[in-house]
Every structure is written in structure tokens, then in C-alpha cells.
Design a protein around this motif. Structure first.
Motif, short mmCIF file in Angstrom:
data_model
loop_
_atom_site.label_atom_id
_atom_site.label_comp_id
_atom_site.label_asym_id
_atom_site.label_seq_id
_atom_site.Cartn_x
_atom_site.Cartn_y
_atom_site.Cartn_z
N ASP A 1 39.91 40.59 18.34
CA ASP A 1 39.14 39.37 18.08
C ASP A 1 39.77 38.15 18.76
O ASP A 1 39.33 37.03 18.53
CB ASP A 1 39.03 39.13 16.58
N ARG A 2 40.77 38.38 19.57
CA ARG A 2 41.45 37.27 20.27
C ARG A 2 40.50 36.40 21.06
O ARG A 2 40.57 35.18 21.01
CB ARG A 2 42.49 37.87 21.26
N GLN B 1 38.58 34.17 18.84
CA GLN B 1 39.40 33.09 18.34
C GLN B 1 39.60 32.00 19.39
O GLN B 1 39.55 30.81 19.08
CB GLN B 1 40.76 33.64 17.87
N SER B 2 39.76 32.43 20.65
CA SER B 2 39.98 31.40 21.67
C SER B 2 38.73 30.57 21.89
O SER B 2 38.80 29.37 22.16
CB SER B 2 40.48 32.04 22.97
N MET C 1 40.71 38.22 12.20
CA MET C 1 41.85 38.12 13.11
C MET C 1 42.49 39.44 13.48
O MET C 1 43.69 39.62 13.34
CB MET C 1 42.92 37.22 12.51
N ASP D 1 38.60 28.11 19.03
CA ASP D 1 39.56 27.04 19.30
C ASP D 1 39.02 26.05 20.33
O ASP D 1 39.16 24.84 20.19
CB ASP D 1 40.89 27.63 19.80
N ARG E 1 36.29 28.36 10.39
CA ARG E 1 36.55 29.75 10.09
C ARG E 1 35.35 30.53 10.61
O ARG E 1 34.24 30.01 10.63
CB ARG E 1 36.69 29.93 8.58
#
Length: 454
Positions: free
Chosen positions: A404-405, A408-409, A400, A412, A448
RNA sequence: GGCGCGGUACCCAAGUGGCUUAAGGGGGCGGUUUGCAAAACCGUUAUUUCGCCGGUUCAAAUCCGGCCCGCGCCUCCA
């Protein structure tokens, strides 16, 4: 074990570590001769001494770490003649690439890197002292050390003077066991009382360690292959001038071998660091090298290195799980009584320390997944990671980060599609992540992800 | 030849007199979990056994002796 014990080549036994002037510790490690790219053997040596340095820091010592650079010698001169570049240019470039490699391996910088070419006046002065007291003599523009007159010669390596006498022809030397302090060299030499020349191999370390750390310091380190003749002769010279063995503890790391034979440039039997570091995660390489005791040989094997990536991955997962559960937790510093610290106290047993860390981490991780962990698990986990990352110097990826956004999206997004049972679309997203080098793992507490470790 | 180091499970590797009827990692096998995969979790994987043969000891992988095998240094080498 509450005291640090370390194996001393000088006495052939493990000894309690007691610095000359605590809490200060003077540590001198023989550095490189920069004439070519570095290989795995170099990496092992400087990683081992980096861990020693970090461990001494952890124990509260104030370490002054010196690593010399032999920036003028036969091999550099030979390279110079081949390439047309001046020796100084060759050594500068090789040193830069060495420093880059070390940085990737998370090897901290030494406090000073004294160079031979900047130490000529002091070297001349040292040799003059030896000539004056009769321990050295001039012969045809070169100066040699009278090994036969040295007191207790062979104390480090166990070598006997008589055996050396039987060796090579003596040439311009009085006796075959004598070695050069100053070599006649009209072309690449410096002015001296004996004419133009340059320092012999061993003298630089006697002079530089004396300059930077004094006549008696704590630790002198290097590869096992330096015990003889290099360190033996260094002791002989220094003792002949100052009356002291320059260091209290002589510490030597084992060799890296390849299919059982020593890795060495001269035989073509080696792996270059530059190649290895681009193919494998540098931290996995570091961990792999620390999985063997520092005095044991490491027979390098890329299959084993790949296996190590999996073990490293488990620790990386652990860190991720820990951080995810410890947001409001303020860690206290690692405890000296921790099992992983205790084993390091016994001759820097890094493989045992890693073993202890795994032993500690496994049940905690299982409690994390079961949701039954305690505050103490978090504390223990933090302590173990502090030793793993801070003392062993094996850094774990931080999940994170800002950059790394995007990942992550996507993770998600995939999770949303899974909830909607649109598995085909979800798998597409997973494949996309896979191509980006990201691996998603669905744990009982949600997905994860980790960057794939090579 | 001289000096030094080492031979531990399928692989790597700790342990060097009782806390070890031998850590840890990788791999294998069985199970739980799972949309699938991966991960994770649980169990299992050296029990006259620590290169071989003798010896010391109440007790040895650990000490001593002999032997076999591998490596390093003896020349530049981390």
C-alpha cells in the motif's frame, strides 16, 4: 453468564455445555455432497459451526472437528452420466471449489474430511453388525433398516412411527418406514456380502463419526433440514448397534431463504457463492450472516448486504485508529468477562456480540478523535477486536501494508497540495485514488484512507 | 393433515417474567466540524408499545389458552 449454554435439538432446550471428556471436544458436522457449486446456505452452515469451533477454542477446549464428504450418491452419478466424467472427478472438482469458497470466508479447515468412498469396508462391517443383530435385512440385493424395531424412534425430530407408516409405498421393503443402508448398484457399486452396491444416505455419518470420534462424542451439527430423516435415522442406526445416541448435543442452523422461500438448488432459488464472493467482500458477507441468530432463518437481501458493508467499514476504521495509537502497546488476551463474550455464552448469540462490540467501540472512537482516550480504551478495543476477528472470524483490513506504499504516497501528496491550498490538484489526486478503489477521509488528526468495501 | 419455528420501530435484528419506561446496525431528521466531498462527533427517531383477543402474576414482549399470518420438515437438501 459464566458457563456456555447451547440449544440442543435432542432435548429442545438450552443446556449447559459439558463435554464427555473435557477439555477434549469431539464435533462432527455434516458436510457437503460435492455435485455442484456451493450456495449461500452452505456458507451459513459452515460459518456458524466455524464460529462455534473458534469459540470453543477460545474457551480453552481442545476441539477435534470432523466434516464428512459424501462423495458418492445419486446426484453425483447423474452428473457423471451427463458429463461423461467419472464420479470421482466431479466430486473432486466440486470439493476444491468448496474449499476455495470457504477459505475466502475465513472458515478454518476441519481436522479431517472423511469420504464415503474411502470408508466402504467399515460401512459394510457396520451394516453386517445390524444384519446380525436383526435390525436390518436383505431384500433383492439391498439392505434395509427395520425402523419399527428401533428403540425410541423419533426422539430427535418428534416424528411418530405411525405417521411414517402411512407414507410412501413400501416396494421391496418390509415396511414403508424402513430406509436403505445399502443400495444395490451394479454399475457404480462396490463388492459386498450382498452383491455390488453402495451405501445408503445415512449410514456414512454413523460410521465415520464412530471411526473418528468414538461411540459417544459431544457435538453433531448440520442444517435444520437434516433433522429428519437424516439425523433421526443416524441415531436409530447407531443406537441399534452400539446402544448409544452418538452425540450429546445436536445443533442445527436455520435456513437461508430468498423472498421467504428456502434457498435450494433443486428449485433454482439460490445465490451461488462464487458470484457473491466476487461481487461483495467475503468478510461483509460473513458479518451479514452472523447478524442473525444461528437458529433463525436469514432472508437474503442484497440491499441489506450493502448496508452491512457500512457497518463493517466502521469497525475497519476503528481498527485503523486503534493501531495508529497503540504502537507501543502490548495487548493482553481478551477477557472472558467481556460483555461480547458473555452474550456468546448464551447459545452463541453472535448478533448480540456484534451489538456489544459496537456499543463498546463507539465511545472509544469518539475519544480517539477528541484525543482524550486512555490506556484502558486501547485495551478494551483490542479485546473487542480479538473477539470480532478471532472468534466471529470477521477479519478487518490491516491498513498500511507493504503493497500500500503507493497509495500512502498519493495520500501524502494530496495532503501537501491541500496545505498549499491547491485544491484543484488535491481533488485530482483524490479522484485518482477513488479510481483505485481507495477512499480518503480527512479526520481531525489527519487524513486516513481505506479500501472501499463492497 | 402431522411435527417444529417465527411474527419486536422505516428496514434488518437482539432481548423470552422485574437489571428493558425494548440492545445494536442501516436509514431519516436537526446540529457541530469541513476548501469541497466523505468520514467523524452530538442530539433525535417503538413511552398505554413488542401479530390479535383473553387469562395467570405484585410484575409479561417474555408464562398459559384461543385466533390470524409467514416459514421449515414430513421426498434430495446446509
Amino acid at each position: 453468564m459464566t458457563e456456555f449454554r447451547i440449544y440442543n435439538t435432542l432435548t429442545s432446550r438450552k443446556e449447559k455445555f459439558v463435554p464427555v471428556d473435557p477439555p477434549k471436544v469431539g464435533m462432527y458436522v455434516c458436510g457437503i455432497t460435492p455435485y455442484g457449486p456451493s450456495h449461500l446456505g452452505h456458507a451459513r452452515c459452515y460459518i456458524v459451526f466455524d464460529v462455534l469451533k473458534k469459540f470453543l477454542d477460545f474457551l480453552g477446549y481442545e476441539v477435534k472437528y470432523i466434516q464428512n464428504i459424501t462423495d458418492i450418491d445419486d446426484k453425483i452419478i447423474k452428473k457423471s452420466a451427463e458429463s461423461g466424467k467419472p464420479p470421482s472427478e466431479i466430486s473432486r472438482l466440486c470439493m476444491e471449489s468448496f474449499m476455495e469458497d470457504m477459505e475466502k470466508l475465513n472458515v478454518s479447515k476441519a481436522d479431517e474430511y472423511p469420504m464415503v468412498s474411502h470408508t466402504i469396508p467399515q460401512i459394510i462391517e457396520f451394516i453386517e453388525g445390524l444384519v446380525e443383530n436383526g435390525m436390518a435385512y436383505l431384500s433383492d440385493g439391498s439392505v434395509y433398516f427395520r425402523t419399527g424395531k428401533a428403540e425410541k424412534y423419533g426422539r430427535l425430530s418428534g416424528r411418530k412411527l405411525e405417521d411414517l407408516k402411512a407414507g410412501e409405498g413400501k416396494g421391496k421393503k418390509e415396511s414403508p418406514e424402513d430406509f436403505s443402508l445399502w443400495k444395490k448398484d451394479e454399475e457404480y457399486g462396490w463388492e459386498s456380502p450382498w452383491g455390488r452396491g453402495r451405501p445408503g444416505w445415512h449410514i456414512e455419518c454413523s460410521v465415520m463419526s464412530h471411526m473418528t470420534l468414538g461411540s459417544v462424542f459431544d457435538i453433531h451439527g448440520g442444517g435444520l433440514d437434516l433433522i429428519f430423516p437424516h439425523h433421526e435415522n443416524e441415531i436409530a442406526q447407531s443406537y441399534a448397534l452400539t446402544g448409544c445416541v452418538p452425540a450429546k448435543y445436536w445443533i442445527h442452523n436455520g435456513m437461508v431463504t430468498l423472498k421467504g422461500d428456502k434457498m435450494a438448488k433443486s428449485t433454482g432459488n439460490f445465490f451461488l457463492l462464487s458470484g457473491l464472493l466476487s461481487e461483495y467482500d467475503p468478510m461483509v458477507l460473513r458479518m451479514y450472516l452472523l447478524r442473525t441468530g444461528y437458529r433463525q432463518p436469514v432472508d437474503f437481501d442484497t440491499d441489506r448486504l450493502s448496508e452491512e458493508a457500512k457497518a463493517y467499514g466502521k469497525l475497519a476504521d476503528f481498527k485503523g485508529e486503534l493501531l495508529a495509537r497503540a504502537e507501543s502497546f502490548s495487548p493482553s488476551p481478551a477477557d472472558r468477562s467481556a460483555s461480547e463474550v458473555k452474550v456468546l455464552m448464551d447459545d452463541l448469540n453472535t448478533p448480540a456480540a456484534i451489538g456489544e462490540i459496537f456499543k463498546k467501540i463507539t465511545p472509544i472512537l469518539s475519544r480517539f478523535y477528541a484525543g482524550t482516550h486512555t490506556e484502558n480504551d486501547i485495551r478494551e478495543g483490542y479485546g473487542a477486536l480479538e473477539i470480532f476477528e478471532g472468534v466471529l472470524g470477521i477479519k478487518l483490513p490491516v491498513p498500511m501494508k507493504e503493497e500500500d506504499r503507493e497509495i500512502q504516497s498519493l495520500v501524502d501528496e494530496r495532503q501537501r497540495l491541500r496545505k498549499e491550498k491547491d485544491f484543484e490538484a488535491a481533488d485530482h489526486v483524490r479522484e485518482k485514488l477513488d479510481r483505485m478503489g481507495v477512499e480518503v477521509k480527512d479526520t481531525p488528526t489527519g487524513p486516513r484512507w481505506t479500501k472501499k468495501i463492497r
